[in-house]
Write a protein that holds these residues in place. Sequence first.
Motif, short mmCIF file in Angstrom:
data_model
loop_
_atom_site.label_atom_id
_atom_site.label_comp_id
_atom_site.label_asym_id
_atom_site.label_seq_id
_atom_site.Cartn_x
_atom_site.Cartn_y
_atom_site.Cartn_z
N ILE A 124 0.83 -1.21 0.00
CA ILE A 124 0.00 0.00 0.00
C ILE A 124 0.86 1.25 0.00
O ILE A 124 0.60 2.20 -0.74
CB ILE A 124 -0.97 -0.03 1.21
N VAL A 125 1.91 1.27 0.80
CA VAL A 125 2.81 2.43 0.83
C VAL A 125 3.52 2.58 -0.51
O VAL A 125 3.64 3.69 -1.05
CB VAL A 125 3.82 2.30 1.99
N PHE A 170 4.13 5.61 -5.59
CA PHE A 170 4.08 5.57 -7.05
C PHE A 170 2.96 6.46 -7.58
O PHE A 170 3.15 7.21 -8.54
CB PHE A 170 3.89 4.13 -7.53
N GLY A 171 1.79 6.40 -6.97
CA GLY A 171 0.67 7.23 -7.40
C GLY A 171 0.93 8.70 -7.18
O GLY A 171 0.57 9.54 -8.01
N PHE A 172 1.57 9.06 -6.08
CA PHE A 172 1.90 10.46 -5.80
C PHE A 172 2.90 10.99 -6.81
O PHE A 172 2.76 12.11 -7.30
CB PHE A 172 2.44 10.59 -4.37
N LYS A 173 3.92 10.20 -7.14
CA LYS A 173 4.90 10.63 -8.15
C LYS A 173 4.23 10.80 -9.51
O LYS A 173 4.52 11.74 -10.25
CB LYS A 173 6.04 9.62 -8.25
N ARG A 174 3.32 9.91 -9.85
CA ARG A 174 2.59 10.01 -11.12
C ARG A 174 1.71 11.25 -11.14
O ARG A 174 1.64 11.96 -12.14
CB ARG A 174 1.76 8.76 -11.34
#
Length: 64
Positions: free
Chosen positions: A16-17, A22-26
């Motif tokens: 989850i982390v 990864f989602g935040f960087k994207r």
Amino acid sequence: MKRETGILLAGSLGVIVGLGIFGFKRFLTIKHREYADYYEDFHRHFDSRYKEEPHHGVEFLAMQ
């Protein structure tokens, strides 16, 4: 709590982390791309004197 349960919880938390990072960087990459597309050549939008001439750049316009 059994040892197997602790390992499963730690692994799940790690996944989850990792997906969150990864989602935040994207998300930041998409926002940067939108910003760059909009403001890429924004300094030339207000200057109609040089529309027909080749692109000179900010330094040339600053010396005018």
